[in-house]
Design a protein around this motif. Structure first.
Motif, PDB file in Angstrom:
ATOM      1  N   ARG A  58     -67.846  17.302 -38.764  1.00 20.17           N
ATOM      2  CA  ARG A  58     -68.798  17.033 -37.693  1.00 20.17           C
ATOM      3  C   ARG A  58     -70.054  16.346 -38.234  1.00 20.17           C
ATOM      4  NH1 ARG A  58     -68.312  18.931 -32.679  1.00 20.17           N
ATOM      5  NH2 ARG A  58     -66.583  20.342 -32.215  1.00 20.17           N
ATOM      6  N   SER A  59     -70.535  16.793 -39.384  1.00 23.11           N
ATOM      7  CA  SER A  59     -71.728  16.161 -39.961  1.00 23.11           C
ATOM      8  C   SER A  59     -71.421  14.717 -40.336  1.00 23.11           C
ATOM      9  CB  SER A  59     -72.220  16.944 -41.183  1.00 23.11           C
ATOM     10  OG  SER A  59     -71.436  16.702 -42.335  1.00 23.11           O
ATOM     11  N   ALA A  62     -71.392  12.613 -37.199  1.00 29.17           N
ATOM     12  CA  ALA A  62     -72.753  12.380 -36.714  1.00 29.17           C
ATOM     13  C   ALA A  62     -73.420  11.237 -37.480  1.00 29.17           C
ATOM     14  CB  ALA A  62     -73.578  13.656 -36.840  1.00 29.17           C
ATOM     15  N   GLN A  63     -73.096  11.119 -38.767  1.00 28.32           N
ATOM     16  CA  GLN A  63     -73.710  10.080 -39.595  1.00 28.32           C
ATOM     17  C   GLN A  63     -73.069   8.708 -39.394  1.00 28.32           C
ATOM     18  OE1 GLN A  63     -76.350  10.074 -41.548  1.00 28.32           O
ATOM     19  NE2 GLN A  63     -76.835  12.226 -41.250  1.00 28.32           N
ATOM     20  N   ARG A  65     -71.920   7.318 -36.422  1.00 24.78           N
ATOM     21  CA  ARG A  65     -71.930   6.783 -35.059  1.00 24.78           C
ATOM     22  C   ARG A  65     -72.275   5.296 -35.076  1.00 24.78           C
ATOM     23  NH1 ARG A  65     -75.021  11.790 -33.423  1.00 24.78           N
ATOM     24  NH2 ARG A  65     -73.462  13.227 -32.604  1.00 24.78           N
ATOM     25  N   TYR A 194     -73.429  22.534 -36.457  1.00 27.53           N
ATOM     26  CA  TYR A 194     -72.193  21.781 -36.218  1.00 27.53           C
ATOM     27  C   TYR A 194     -71.039  22.674 -35.788  1.00 27.53           C
ATOM     28  CZ  TYR A 194     -74.630  17.898 -38.391  1.00 27.53           C
ATOM     29  OH  TYR A 194     -75.532  16.906 -38.676  1.00 27.53           O
TER      30      TYR A 194
END
Length: 210
Positions: A58-59, A62-63, A65, A194
């Motif tokens: 998930r992290s 997020a980075q 996108r 997350y």
């Protein structure tokens, strides 16, 4: 044929430094995409302090996108623990892709400890991104001495699909001081942000459990 850069790591957590070197490598190597191989467990790193795989994925998402970067847990799905086994599986599974392994100079320092590291070099080309403080240390490592004879000119980096492995190129970009270690020290429970429902892997399209 798609030109794919592979960046392996724990991503514990993923951060902007990962994104920056991925985009810089994409430009230098003429890549279509970079895949982040979010490792289920690094054999050279302690399990203590390692966040759940789902939180690390998930992290990473997020980075990445709005970027041509795909984080994936494909190693966990393949059941591979070592990079050499992962690369063999990827080459078989995606015969129409061309892969190049991306690694930081800090990883090159310990590359000689990886399982069948010479075998890794013989499967796909390698691009090493310089890391501040590691240049002199890397030069004296056994792996670096073996790899020195296969180094290709950085000015020819975009032609890497024409190279026959083993082949290695050094890439130099603006140094980025960000690190996962510093982030964990600042926010030990970063992974709490997350937590959530199951998610779909963007490469294999399989559902990943929390």
């Amino acid at each position: 044929m798609r030109r794919i850069g592979l960046l392996g790591g724990s991503f514990n957590p993923a951060h902007g430094g990962h994104r920056a070197i991925s985009l810089a490598a994409r430009a230098a190597l003429g890549l279509d995409e970079v895949w982040w191989l979010v490792s289920p467990g690094n054999p050279l790193k302690p399990a203590t302090g390692m966040a759940p795989l789902s939180a690390r994925l998930r992290s990473a998402r997020a980075q990445t996108r709005r970027a041509p970067i795909r984080p994936t847990t494909i190693e966990a799905q393949l059941g591979t623990r070592y990079t050499v086994d992962t690369l063999r599986a990827l080459v078989r599974r995606y015969p129409r892709h061309r892969f190049i392994w991306l690694m930081g100079g800090d990883n090159l320092h310990q590359f000689g400890q990886w399982k069948d590291w010479r075998g890794i070099a013989r499967i796909i080309p390698i691009a090493v991104v310089a890391r501040p403080g590691y240049t002199d240390v890397v030069r004296g490592s056994p792996a670096a001495n073996w790899l020195r004879r296969i180094v290709r000119p950085a000015g020819h980096a975009s032609n890497w699909t024409h190279w026959r492995p083993p082949a290695l190129v050094h890439l130099r970009f603006r140094p980025d001081p960000r690190s996962a270690t510093l982030l964990r020290q600042a926010i030990p429970l970063w992974h709490d942000a997350y937590k959530g429902a199951r998610q779909r892997d963007p490469v294999t399209h399989r559902m990943i459990p929390v």
